[in-house]
Write a protein that holds these residues in place. Sequence first.
Motif, PDB file in Angstrom:
ATOM      1  N   ARG A  42      -5.198  -1.266  36.985  1.00 48.75           N
ATOM      2  CA  ARG A  42      -4.524  -0.417  38.402  1.00 48.75           C
ATOM      3  C   ARG A  42      -4.778   0.264  38.789  1.00 48.75           C
ATOM      4  NH1 ARG A  42      -0.948  -3.488  41.305  1.00 48.75           N
ATOM      5  NH2 ARG A  42       0.541  -5.690  39.626  1.00 48.75           N
ATOM      6  N   ALA A  43      -5.208   1.761  37.842  1.00 45.84           N
ATOM      7  CA  ALA A  43      -4.371   3.342  37.845  1.00 45.84           C
ATOM      8  C   ALA A  43      -6.269   3.443  38.687  1.00 45.84           C
ATOM      9  CB  ALA A  43      -4.770   4.156  36.314  1.00 45.84           C
ATOM     10  N   LEU A  44      -7.150   2.436  37.594  1.00 48.29           N
ATOM     11  CA  LEU A  44      -8.617   2.146  37.599  1.00 48.29           C
ATOM     12  C   LEU A  44      -9.160   1.985  38.978  1.00 48.29           C
ATOM     13  CD1 LEU A  44     -10.196   0.855  34.651  1.00 48.29           C
ATOM     14  CD2 LEU A  44     -10.627   3.137  34.966  1.00 48.29           C
ATOM     15  N   THR A  45      -9.074   1.097  39.362  1.00 49.18           N
ATOM     16  CA  THR A  45      -8.702   0.796  41.276  1.00 49.18           C
ATOM     17  C   THR A  45      -8.302   2.279  41.659  1.00 49.18           C
ATOM     18  OG1 THR A  45      -8.207  -1.531  40.267  1.00 49.18           O
ATOM     19  CG2 THR A  45      -8.307  -0.817  42.869  1.00 49.18           C
ATOM     20  N   GLU A  46      -7.120   2.384  41.964  1.00 47.44           N
ATOM     21  CA  GLU A  46      -6.678   3.443  42.048  1.00 47.44           C
ATOM     22  C   GLU A  46      -7.486   4.593  42.447  1.00 47.44           C
ATOM     23  OE1 GLU A  46      -2.891   6.575  42.074  1.00 47.44           O
ATOM     24  OE2 GLU A  46      -2.866   5.281  41.665  1.00 47.44           O
ATOM     25  N   ALA A  47      -8.173   5.452  41.337  1.00 46.54           N
ATOM     26  CA  ALA A  47      -9.170   5.808  41.005  1.00 46.54           C
ATOM     27  C   ALA A  47     -10.615   5.686  41.598  1.00 46.54           C
ATOM     28  CB  ALA A  47      -9.572   6.356  39.238  1.00 46.54           C
ATOM     29  N   ALA A  48     -10.717   4.567  41.442  1.00 42.30           N
ATOM     30  CA  ALA A  48     -12.643   4.090  42.084  1.00 42.30           C
ATOM     31  C   ALA A  48     -12.350   4.355  43.583  1.00 42.30           C
ATOM     32  CB  ALA A  48     -12.262   2.395  41.926  1.00 42.30           C
ATOM     33  N   GLY A  49     -11.240   3.661  44.562  1.00 44.39           N
ATOM     34  CA  GLY A  49     -10.755   4.533  45.601  1.00 44.39           C
ATOM     35  C   GLY A  49     -11.217   5.695  45.599  1.00 44.39           C
ATOM     36  N   GLU A  50     -10.314   6.344  45.632  1.00 45.78           N
ATOM     37  CA  GLU A  50     -10.009   8.311  45.813  1.00 45.78           C
ATOM     38  C   GLU A  50     -11.580   8.576  45.968  1.00 45.78           C
ATOM     39  OE1 GLU A  50      -8.364   9.972  42.816  1.00 45.78           O
ATOM     40  OE2 GLU A  50      -6.054   9.354  43.426  1.00 45.78           O
ATOM     41  N   PRO A  51     -12.702   8.147  45.513  1.00 53.18           N
ATOM     42  CA  PRO A  51     -13.893   8.810  45.700  1.00 53.18           C
ATOM     43  C   PRO A  51     -14.446   8.562  47.057  1.00 53.18           C
ATOM     44  CG  PRO A  51     -13.735   8.110  43.208  1.00 53.18           C
ATOM     45  CD  PRO A  51     -13.327   7.672  44.248  1.00 53.18           C
ATOM     46  N   ALA A  52     -14.286   6.866  47.217  1.00 53.16           N
ATOM     47  CA  ALA A  52     -14.829   6.258  48.352  1.00 53.16           C
ATOM     48  C   ALA A  52     -13.940   7.449  49.609  1.00 53.16           C
ATOM     49  CB  ALA A  52     -14.115   4.933  48.450  1.00 53.16           C
ATOM     50  N   ASP A  53     -12.790   7.292  49.344  1.00 49.28           N
ATOM     51  CA  ASP A  53     -11.379   8.496  50.810  1.00 49.28           C
ATOM     52  C   ASP A  53     -12.161   9.478  50.835  1.00 49.28           C
ATOM     53  OD1 ASP A  53     -10.292   5.621  51.035  1.00 49.28           O
ATOM     54  OD2 ASP A  53      -9.201   6.740  49.642  1.00 49.28           O
ATOM     55  N   SER A  54     -12.323  10.116  50.149  1.00 46.62           N
ATOM     56  CA  SER A  54     -13.457  11.751  49.871  1.00 46.62           C
ATOM     57  C   SER A  54     -14.580  11.286  50.627  1.00 46.62           C
ATOM     58  CB  SER A  54     -12.917  11.661  48.415  1.00 46.62           C
ATOM     59  OG  SER A  54     -12.348  11.727  47.487  1.00 46.62           O
ATOM     60  N   ALA A  55     -15.254  10.338  50.457  1.00 44.33           N
ATOM     61  CA  ALA A  55     -16.534  10.505  51.019  1.00 44.33           C
ATOM     62  C   ALA A  55     -17.025  10.109  52.405  1.00 44.33           C
ATOM     63  CB  ALA A  55     -17.694   9.418  50.279  1.00 44.33           C
ATOM     64  N   ALA A  56     -15.826   9.193  52.684  1.00 46.03           N
ATOM     65  CA  ALA A  56     -15.152   9.335  54.184  1.00 46.03           C
ATOM     66  C   ALA A  56     -14.856   9.859  54.986  1.00 46.03           C
ATOM     67  CB  ALA A  56     -14.620   7.995  54.322  1.00 46.03           C
ATOM     68  N   VAL A  57     -14.065  11.111  53.934  1.00 45.74           N
ATOM     69  CA  VAL A  57     -13.730  11.722  54.352  1.00 45.74           C
ATOM     70  C   VAL A  57     -15.128  12.822  54.881  1.00 45.74           C
ATOM     71  CG1 VAL A  57     -11.717  14.348  54.956  1.00 45.74           C
ATOM     72  CG2 VAL A  57     -11.389  11.766  53.919  1.00 45.74           C
ATOM     73  N   ALA A  58     -15.676  13.297  54.553  1.00 43.65           N
ATOM     74  CA  ALA A  58     -16.846  14.378  53.472  1.00 43.65           C
ATOM     75  C   ALA A  58     -17.916  13.955  54.744  1.00 43.65           C
ATOM     76  CB  ALA A  58     -16.994  14.544  52.820  1.00 43.65           C
ATOM     77  N   ALA A  59     -17.751  12.796  55.127  1.00 41.37           N
ATOM     78  CA  ALA A  59     -18.579  11.978  56.462  1.00 41.37           C
ATOM     79  C   ALA A  59     -18.217  12.669  57.540  1.00 41.37           C
ATOM     80  CB  ALA A  59     -19.080  10.691  56.274  1.00 41.37           C
TER      81      ALA A  59
END
Length: 61
Positions: A42-59
Amino acid sequence: MSWMLVAAVLLATAGLLVLGVLAIRLWLDVRVLAKGVDEASRALTEAAGEPADSAAVAAAR
């Protein structure tokens, strides 16, 4: 001669009890391990989702 039969039955019973206790301890350890693996995944899944969320905000900027 009958005391040997009684002794054999008692030893077999004691052996089965020991195996039963070991099986219960193993089952409890497996449950603890499974809980740890679940938390880690669960921690890995959450950590993997954070960069995608950050990339979407940056884009979006």
